[in-house]
Write an enzyme that holds these catalytic residues in place. Structure first.
Site, PDB file in Angstrom:
ATOM      1  N   CYS A 110       0.812  -1.221   0.000  1.00  0.00           N
ATOM      2  CA  CYS A 110       0.000   0.000   0.000  1.00  0.00           C
ATOM      3  C   CYS A 110       0.846   1.272   0.000  1.00  0.00           C
ATOM      4  CB  CYS A 110      -0.940   0.017   1.201  1.00  0.00           C
ATOM      5  SG  CYS A 110      -2.257  -1.173   1.037  1.00  0.00           S
TER       6      CYS A 110
HETATM    7  N1  COA Z   1     -20.302  -9.273   8.035  1.00  0.00           N
HETATM    8  C1  COA Z   1     -20.741  -9.460   9.293  1.00  0.00           C
HETATM    9  N2  COA Z   1     -19.912  -9.693  10.340  1.00  0.00           N
HETATM   10  C2  COA Z   1     -18.616  -9.763  10.103  1.00  0.00           C
HETATM   11  C3  COA Z   1     -18.077  -9.587   8.822  1.00  0.00           C
HETATM   12  C4  COA Z   1     -18.982  -9.343   7.761  1.00  0.00           C
HETATM   13  N3  COA Z   1     -18.550  -9.156   6.495  1.00  0.00           N
HETATM   14  N4  COA Z   1     -16.734  -9.701   8.873  1.00  0.00           N
HETATM   15  C5  COA Z   1     -16.423  -9.947  10.152  1.00  0.00           C
HETATM   16  N5  COA Z   1     -17.554 -10.004  10.908  1.00  0.00           N
HETATM   17  C6  COA Z   1     -17.661 -10.259  12.339  1.00  0.00           C
HETATM   18  C7  COA Z   1     -16.420 -10.970  12.872  1.00  0.00           C
HETATM   19  O1  COA Z   1     -16.511 -12.348  12.655  1.00  0.00           O
HETATM   20  C8  COA Z   1     -16.467 -10.579  14.319  1.00  0.00           C
HETATM   21  O2  COA Z   1     -17.395 -11.386  14.975  1.00  0.00           O
HETATM   22  P1  COA Z   1     -17.139 -11.873  16.503  1.00  0.00           P
HETATM   23  O3  COA Z   1     -17.078 -10.592  17.292  1.00  0.00           O
HETATM   24  O4  COA Z   1     -18.326 -12.718  16.775  1.00  0.00           O
HETATM   25  O5  COA Z   1     -15.832 -12.596  16.474  1.00  0.00           O
HETATM   26  C9  COA Z   1     -17.015  -9.163  14.298  1.00  0.00           C
HETATM   27  O6  COA Z   1     -17.720  -9.025  13.050  1.00  0.00           O
HETATM   28  C10 COA Z   1     -15.931  -8.122  14.362  1.00  0.00           C
HETATM   29  O7  COA Z   1     -14.932  -8.428  13.375  1.00  0.00           O
HETATM   30  P2  COA Z   1     -13.539  -7.734  13.312  1.00  0.00           P
HETATM   31  O8  COA Z   1     -12.737  -8.350  12.204  1.00  0.00           O
HETATM   32  O9  COA Z   1     -12.928  -7.721  14.670  1.00  0.00           O
HETATM   33  O10 COA Z   1     -14.008  -6.261  12.866  1.00  0.00           O
HETATM   34  P3  COA Z   1     -13.233  -4.916  12.906  1.00  0.00           P
HETATM   35  O11 COA Z   1     -14.070  -3.920  13.607  1.00  0.00           O
HETATM   36  O12 COA Z   1     -11.817  -5.082  13.340  1.00  0.00           O
HETATM   37  O13 COA Z   1     -13.218  -4.462  11.370  1.00  0.00           O
HETATM   38  C11 COA Z   1     -11.664  -4.365   9.537  1.00  0.00           C
HETATM   39  C12 COA Z   1     -12.542  -5.245  10.416  1.00  0.00           C
HETATM   40  C13 COA Z   1     -10.891  -5.249   8.587  1.00  0.00           C
HETATM   41  C14 COA Z   1     -12.546  -3.409   8.752  1.00  0.00           C
HETATM   42  C15 COA Z   1     -10.723  -3.544  10.433  1.00  0.00           C
HETATM   43  O14 COA Z   1     -10.061  -4.376  11.336  1.00  0.00           O
HETATM   44  C16 COA Z   1      -9.695  -2.789   9.661  1.00  0.00           C
HETATM   45  O15 COA Z   1      -9.982  -1.953   8.838  1.00  0.00           O
HETATM   46  N6  COA Z   1      -8.405  -3.015   9.950  1.00  0.00           N
HETATM   47  C17 COA Z   1      -7.308  -2.359   9.275  1.00  0.00           C
HETATM   48  C18 COA Z   1      -7.327  -2.796   7.895  1.00  0.00           C
HETATM   49  C19 COA Z   1      -6.276  -2.181   7.091  1.00  0.00           C
HETATM   50  O16 COA Z   1      -6.097  -1.006   7.047  1.00  0.00           O
HETATM   51  N7  COA Z   1      -5.540  -2.986   6.392  1.00  0.00           N
HETATM   52  C20 COA Z   1      -4.592  -2.505   5.524  1.00  0.00           C
HETATM   53  C21 COA Z   1      -4.759  -3.278   4.289  1.00  0.00           C
HETATM   54  S1  COA Z   1      -3.659  -2.660   3.176  1.00  0.00           S
END
Ligand code: COA
Length: 374
Positions: A156
């Protein structure tokens, strides 16, 4: 020593969009099919049932509303769940080169320059569609540019690292100008069958023309300073690579051959790294928060950008101070901060200072402090 300047930018946007609603319908149909096909193993506790995805979750967790993709049909087909991109003849332009070409032509047009004014092409992207010859050399050839070209990958952060490489070469006098292009076909390395990440990425290409400021034909952004930093982490990783065939199960449909991340850890670890990086860069260059007219951040997650904007400025950013494009484009890897810059920089005035920052896998973070000159 010469002063490097951004004199033009361009964005190629694919025609197809996928809304969160369309994405969730396709994923849930895939999950239902998977669960039906593996009913017995799920009942025996051998494999886990695939839970449904939700529009509400996607928007709240990321701020993303839709994404642009090169191919929509394959991604939304529950029996496929990946883009279908036709194989091209070696005599035809490759897809990455074609996307970058469009963005590069727009950047040249904005700067009022032609291929004859460019000395180098850097193709800086998260993924390269082949090992060699370099995609950058193909773009150089398609544009009819003399000089040299090379590919580079810092995930990225590729665009800001590429801008730094070009700016340093211009500063030292070894070249007069360079095109940094970022064709990102993120849909092809995203695992659309994983609800934790299936909403994250989109496709796009961006281009940035960097020249000696003295050669600018119109308004430009002087590159005052660049800073790059890396710190190894496995929290964003993709194991696909040229050794794949040589591994016993390397060619199998393995989860780790697509984008994988530990999103929570990335969130927690990258935020302080980026905030400190920007604060140190600004302080070393004597730039106060009150001097900054605009922040063009990497476009991965709205909460992350809100947090960084607040840390950097010491208050919540005013409307327009830290423009997001992720609601429309999703995360387009290295291209995100350049899309934001390209779309939201024309209105700045002579002397206004801004900062471009990208961050991601590696971990990596790159920042570029720019000043507008009319
Ligand atoms: N729909 C519904 N629920 C979902 C889901 C979806 N598509 N994806 C995950 N969940 C659930 C998970 O299973 C989890 O359930 P649990 O609490 O029962 O275990 C819950 O939602 C929370 O998931 P989590 O992954 O902890 O969510 P989050 O708030 O951390 O958001 C991201 C996920 C990926 C959006 C976030 O972590 C993020 O943006 N991180 C940084 C990403 C980034 O910048 N990466 C760089 C890439 S270059």
């Amino acid at each position: 020593m010469h002063i490097p300047a951004i004199t033009g930018t361009g964005v190629f946007t694919p025609q197809n969009t996928i809304s969160n609603a369309e994405l969730v319908v396709a994923f849930n149909a895939y999950a239902d099919k998977f669960n039906a096909a593996h009913k017995d193993q799920i009942a025996a506790g051998e494999i886990q049932e695939k839970p449904h995805s939700s529009e509400d979750f996607i928007f709240k967790a990321s701020g993303i509303e839709q994404r642009y993709v090169v191919d929509k049909e394959g991604i939304l087909n529950p029996d496929m769940m990946h883009p279908m991109l036709p194989q091209r003849s070696d005599d035809d332009p490759s897809l990455m080169a074609e996307m970058a070409l469009d963005a590069a032509q727009k950047a040249l047009a904005q700067a009022g320059k032609t291929a004859a004014d460019v000395d180098a092409v850097i193709c800086a992207a998260s993924n390269l569609e082949r090992a060699y010859p370099a995609v950058a050399i193909e773009i150089q050839d398609l544009l009819g540019i003399n000089g040299f070209a090379f590919d580079m990958n810092v995930a990225c952060s590729s665009a800001t690292f590429g801008i730094r490489a070009a700016a340093d070469m211009i500063r030292s006098g070894s070249i007069k100008s360079a095109l940094v292009v970022n064709p990102e076909i993120c849909s092809a390395h995203l695992e659309w069958r994983d609800r934790d990440c299936h909403f994250i990425f989109g496709d796009v290409a961006t281009a940035t023309l960097i020249e000696r400021a003295e050669n600018a034909s119109g308004p430009y952004f002087e590159i005052k300073s660049t800073r790059c930093a890396t710190d190894f982490s496995n929290n964003i990783r993709n194991n696909n690579g040229f050794l794949r065939r040589s591994r016993p199960d390397g060619t199998a449909d393995r989860r780790d051959m697509q984008f994988m991340q530990n999103g929570r850890k990335v969130f927690k670890e990258v935020l302080p790294m980026v905030s400190t990086h920007i604060a140190d860069h600004m302080s070393d260059e004597g730039v106060q928060a009150s001097d900054l007219k605009r922040l063009w951040l990497h476009q991965a997650n709205k909460s992350m950008n809100d947090f960084i904007g607040k840390k950097v400025l010491g208050r919540s950013p005013e409307a327009g101070e830290q423009p997001n494009i992720l609601q429309d484009y999703a995360n387009t890897s290295s291209a995100g901060s350049i899309i934001a810059f390209s779309k939201y920089s024309d209105d700045l005035n002579d002397g206004d200072v801004g900062l471009i920052c990208s961050f991601g896998a590696g971990y990596s973070v790159g920042s570029v402090i720019v000043e507008r000159h009319d």
